[in-house]
Design an enzyme around this catalytic site. Sequence first.
Site, PDB file in Angstrom:
ATOM      1  CB  SER A 235       2.812   1.672   6.393  1.00 55.42           C
ATOM      2  OG  SER A 235       1.540   1.393   6.867  1.00 55.42           O
TER       3      SER A 235
ATOM      4  CG  HIS B 209      -0.586   0.298   2.496  1.00 54.46           C
ATOM      5  ND1 HIS B 209      -0.302  -0.666   3.435  1.00 54.46           N
ATOM      6  CD2 HIS B 209      -0.361   1.485   3.109  1.00 54.46           C
ATOM      7  CE1 HIS B 209       0.065  -0.089   4.561  1.00 54.46           C
ATOM      8  NE2 HIS B 209       0.043   1.216   4.391  1.00 54.46           N
TER       9      HIS B 209
ATOM     10  CG  ASP C  60       0.335  -4.050   2.774  1.00 56.54           C
ATOM     11  OD1 ASP C  60       0.899  -3.552   1.785  1.00 56.54           O
ATOM     12  OD2 ASP C  60      -0.466  -3.410   3.493  1.00 56.54           O
TER      13      ASP C  60
END
Length: 710
Positions: free
Chosen positions: A645, A84, A220
Site C-alpha cells: 500500500s 488508509h 486513496d
Amino acid sequence: MKKVFTIFTLAVLLMPAAFADEGMWIPMLLGKNQAAMQKAGMHITAKDIYDINNACLKDAIILFNQGCTGEFVSDQGLFLTNHHCGYYYITSNSTVEHDYLTHGFWAMERNQEIPCKGLTATRLVRMENVTNRVLEGVDDKTPEAERERIVKQNIAILSVEAVAGTHYKAVIKPFYYGNQYFMYINEVFTDVRLVGAPPSNIGKFGGDTDNWMWPRHTGDFSMFRVYVGKDGKPANYSKTNVPYKPLKHLDISLKGVDEGDFTFVFGYPGTTQRYVTHDQVDLQALQENPVRIALRDIRLRHYNAAMNQSPAQRLKYASKVASIANGWKKWQGETLGILRLKGVQQKKDQEAAFQAWADKRPEYKNVLRDMGRAYDRLRPIELEWTYFNEAVMASDFMNRAYKLWSMARQTIDNDSLARIECDKLIAANQKYFEDFELHSPVDRAIFVETFLYMWRAGYSPYLDKKGKDEAGVQRMLENIYDKSMLNNHSKYDKFLKSYKAKNWQKVLNDPAVDLFSVAYSYAYTPDKETDYDINRREINRLMRTYVRGMMQQFPDSNFFPDANLTLRVAYGHVQGFRPKDAVYYTPYSTLEGIMEKENPDIYDYVVEPRLKELYNNHDYGRYANAKGEMPVAFIATNHTTGGNSGSPVLNADGQLIGINFDRCWEGTMSDLLFDPNYCRNISLDIRYCLFIIDKFAGAKHLIDEMTIVN
Ligand code: ARG
Ligand code: GLU
C-alpha cells in the site's frame, strides 16, 4: 494440438517457479530479471532501479512505519502514500472543530504541517547477502534449536558491527525459509509531518463496500514530509529541523497508461506463502478462513446495523469495522480463488512430482512425509486458536473480562502495581459506560452469538460440559452477560476500588471472568503451546529443505523469495480481466464512475460538492487523459500484497504513474497462488491525485514542488 497443450500446461503447473508477471524480486538481484523486464517493455535498466554507487530509484522509496510504502516526489522531502496508511495520523490529529478525516487537511504553509509522533520513514541505503556469515558455525547436522541459537547470535553481532560509527540501522532477514540471509542497512527518519489528505469521501470513497473491488474510485492518498537536523541526518522532531533533501525523488508522468503498457511496483510487500505445501493451503484457505469469515459475519452484522442507526454509532465503530471487514473480505476472495484454481490439488500434484524426484535423494526423500505429519499435529491446535481469537477474543465483553483477569494474574503479590492497574481500568470504565445504553445490546448480541456459533461447531467443550441444549446454552450466555459486574458501572468500580492483590482469585467469582479463564486455559495450555512451537519450528525446518530441493529440481528457474517486508520489485502490464462468465473489466476507471455511484443517502457514496462542481464544469486542467476523461484508478498484473500500500507504480521509463492501494478480490489468493488471469493490483492514477491536490484543494504550491514530465 490439444495434446501438446495439455502437456505444456501440466509442465508449467508442476513447476513452482514463477509464472509470467508473478514475483516480488530482490532489487539487488534485479540484473537477473532485466532482460525479461526489458522484453516486457521497460526502457530503463536494473541499475537505474537499484545501485549502491549512484542515486537511483530505490532512494526515492521509503517504508512507512512497519506496514506501508511511500515515495518521495520533491527535493524537499515531500512523499506520497495511501490515505488508509496515513489514516491514524489524520484521525488522531482531528478534533470535532478540525475534523481532517471528514474535511481533509492541507498545509498551505510549512509551519502548518503536523508532526506525527512515532511515525518513521525508512530508506534503504544498501543491502547485502550475508548468508555465509549468518550460518557460520552451522552445518547440516546442527540440531534445529542449536541452529536457531547460533543464527540469532550471528545476526546480533553482525547487525551491530555493520553500522558501527554510522547513524544507520541494520536489519537481517531470512529468505527462502533460512536458506539465505540478507542484511539491510537503513536510514530511519523520525521527524515526519502530515502535509495533506483529501476528505474521507474522496480518500476512502466507496469505503468497505468497494474495498478489494474493481471497478474502484477511491482517491486513496495522503502526503507527508520528512524533516532532518541541520546536518541532513535523521533527528527527532524539533522546530529547527529542515526538510530532507532525498538523493532521488520520482519524476511524475501525466501521460498515463494504456492496456498492455509495462508497469512496475517498487515497495515493501509484507507476507506471501508461495512455496507452502497443500497442507498449509488447505488449513488456511479451506479450514481457517471459513471459520474466521463466519464469526466475523456475526460481528459485522451487528456493527453495521448499529452504524446505520446514528452518526454517533457510525463514528464509534468505523475503524473497528474497517479492520474486521478488511480481512473478512480478503479471505473470502482468497478461499474462492483457491477453490477456483483447485489449489490444494495443484499443490498435491507439484508435491507428487517433487516426491518422484526426491525418491532417489536421501536428503529430500522424507521431507514431504514429515511435513504432513507435522501438520497433522499442528492442525487441531491452530483451529482451536482460530476459534479462540475470532470468537472469545472478538467481543468487547470478553475483552474486558480478559483485561480484569490479566490484571489480577499479573499483579499477584504486588498491591501497589494492582492499584495502578485498577485505576487504569476505572478510567477505561468511565469511558465505556458513557454510552453503555447504546452499545450494550450490540456487545451482548455479539458475545452470545459468537459463543453459540463456537458451541455448535463443537469447539467449546467448556460450554458442552454443562450438558445443555442450544436454548439452554443461549440462556446461560445471556445470564453471564446480565449478571457480570463488568456491565454494572457502580458495582465494578466498587470492586476495583477495594481490590487487594492477595485476594486476586475473587475476580473468578464474576461469571464473565470465570468463563474467560476457562476458555483461555482450554485454548492455551503449556502442552499445546509447546506442541505448537515444536511443530511450527519443524515445519519451518522442513520448508527450508523442501524449498532448497525445489530449487535443485528446477535449476533453471528464477525463484522469487516470499515477501518479508523487504524492498521488492514486481512488474507486469496494465490489463483488464474476466472475473466471471460474460463479464469483462476494463483496466481503468474515471470520475464518471464516481458520479454513477453517487448517493447522498449512503455514507460510502457521498460526493463532495466541490468535486461535483469540477465534474460539471469539466474542469480537469492538464490532468485529463487524451479522451478528455478524468482517470481515477487502474489495474495491472503486478504481484503485490499487504504492505505494498502506497507503493509507487512506475512506467517503462521509471516515472511515477500511480500509487498502489489494493488488489482485486478475485485474485486475493495470490499470497498463496498467483493466477495471471485473475490477479490484479489496483492503483490510484497519479493524475487524479494531482487533480485533487491542485484543482480540488487549491494546494498548487505542493504541485510546484514536484517534477512533472509530459
Ligand atoms: N484493502 C486495502 C488493504 O488491504 C485497504 C484497506 C483499508 N480500506 C478499507 N476500506 N477498510 O489494506
Ligand atoms: N491495502 C493493502 C495494504 O495496506 C494492499 C492490498 C493488498 O493486500 O494487496 O497494503
